[in-house]
Design an enzyme around this catalytic site. Sequence first.
Site, mmCIF file in Angstrom:
data_model
loop_
_atom_site.group_PDB
_atom_site.id
_atom_site.type_symbol
_atom_site.label_atom_id
_atom_site.label_comp_id
_atom_site.label_asym_id
_atom_site.label_seq_id
_atom_site.Cartn_x
_atom_site.Cartn_y
_atom_site.Cartn_z
ATOM 1 N N HIS A 79 -50.402 -59.198 75.500
ATOM 2 C CA HIS A 79 -50.979 -58.878 76.663
ATOM 3 C C HIS A 79 -52.398 -58.406 76.335
ATOM 4 O O HIS A 79 -52.581 -57.776 75.208
ATOM 5 C CB HIS A 79 -50.391 -57.976 77.602
ATOM 6 C CG HIS A 79 -49.118 -58.495 78.159
ATOM 7 N ND1 HIS A 79 -47.742 -57.775 78.482
ATOM 8 C CD2 HIS A 79 -48.704 -59.640 78.683
ATOM 9 C CE1 HIS A 79 -47.102 -58.553 78.931
ATOM 10 N NE2 HIS A 79 -47.345 -59.587 79.152
ATOM 11 N N CYS B 75 -47.073 -50.435 80.970
ATOM 12 C CA CYS B 75 -45.860 -51.412 81.346
ATOM 13 C C CYS B 75 -44.780 -51.002 82.320
ATOM 14 O O CYS B 75 -44.123 -51.854 83.128
ATOM 15 C CB CYS B 75 -45.100 -52.029 80.341
ATOM 16 S SG CYS B 75 -45.922 -52.128 78.808
HETATM 17 C C1 LIG Z 1 -49.119 -54.404 78.486
HETATM 18 N N1 LIG Z 1 -47.626 -54.873 78.291
HETATM 19 C C2 LIG Z 1 -47.714 -55.053 76.889
HETATM 20 C C3 LIG Z 1 -47.027 -55.029 79.421
HETATM 21 N N2 LIG Z 1 -47.165 -54.906 80.370
HETATM 22 N N3 LIG Z 1 -45.686 -55.678 79.086
HETATM 23 C C4 LIG Z 1 -44.578 -55.534 78.156
HETATM 24 C C5 LIG Z 1 -43.525 -56.545 78.143
HETATM 25 C C6 LIG Z 1 -42.645 -56.518 77.074
HETATM 26 C C7 LIG Z 1 -41.416 -57.648 77.368
HETATM 27 N N4 LIG Z 1 -40.600 -57.367 75.998
HETATM 28 C C8 LIG Z 1 -42.006 -59.027 77.160
HETATM 29 O O1 LIG Z 1 -42.171 -59.462 76.214
HETATM 30 O O2 LIG Z 1 -42.253 -59.442 78.387
HETATM 31 ZN ZN LIG Z 2 -47.523 -53.326 78.577
#
Ligand SMILES: CN(C)C(=N)NCCC[C@H](N)C(=O)O
Ligand SMILES: [Zn+2]
Length: 266
Positions: A163, A259
């Site tokens: 992200h 997150c």
């Molecule tokens: C800012 N970040 C990185 C986030 N808001 N989300 C992390 C999501 C991680 C999850 N295993 C996935 O891959 O969706």
């Molecule tokens: Zn995150």
Amino acid sequence: MEYNTAVCRGIPKSLIEGGLRLENDHSPIDEALMRRQHDEYTDALKKCGLKVIELPADESLPDCVFTEDAAVVFVKKAVLTNQGHPARRAEVNEMRKALEQAGVEIFDMTEEPDSHVDGGDVLFTGSEIFIGDSKRSNKAGADFLRKSFGIPVHQIKVDEGLHLKSNCSMLGLNKIIISNDKDGKSMAKEIMEAAQNPYTFVFVSDIKASNVVSFNKTVFIPAGYPESRKIIEENVGKEIKLVELGNTELAKVDGCLTCCSILINA
Ligand SMILES: CN(C)C(=N)NCCC[C@H](N)C(=O)O
Ligand SMILES: [Zn+2]
């Protein structure tokens, strides 16, 4: 920014085997430590005076602890996101109930099947939004945010990371903390070119230290990055309280400090 409520969610056991990972690094997660670290995170939010809404974990949604991705809130408006990865799209159902209770106006992106946004791609500066053009968020999703919130929304290319906020986050008013690697530098350049406001950039060498949670004169920073911590201390006012939190276990499934919560004024 001042907030009074945080929306968090429990961690399902299924995250350990089923959590999405960008790399196929299969370093095993220490479940007890992961739960301790998440409890410290929610306790720290409460100690800062926030009411923490803790949604129930759902075993069919391994990544549901990462509430940031399921909605984007701007003042009294909330966009329920249509997340980029299909396995995460049903997270929005529980989030919808929580935001309805919080009394915010809801815009539902799930009604537009081709629009995608993960909240982790959304950097909200207070007056405009920079959104990742990433593995998870696309132009139609950016357009939906612009239409819903009525503020400038600029797409920023995300190459390596998951992200946009894997490499940056808000450190304070008009102050962006960002990794000083190739990706962070190119993101900073794109942000400067698109921005309608002047921002100062604080570059840190530890990528994970570029994701911090800044609210109510407090900044949550990930433990274990002393050099980056020094740079952060030099770039925040004396009145700002730094809270160091362990995040080693959720980091194994690409989770970071922003997150695990959505901050709102309910
Ligand atoms: C800012 N970040 C990185 C986030 N808001 N989300 C992390 C999501 C991680 C999850 N295993 C996935 O891959 O969706
Ligand atoms: Zn995150």
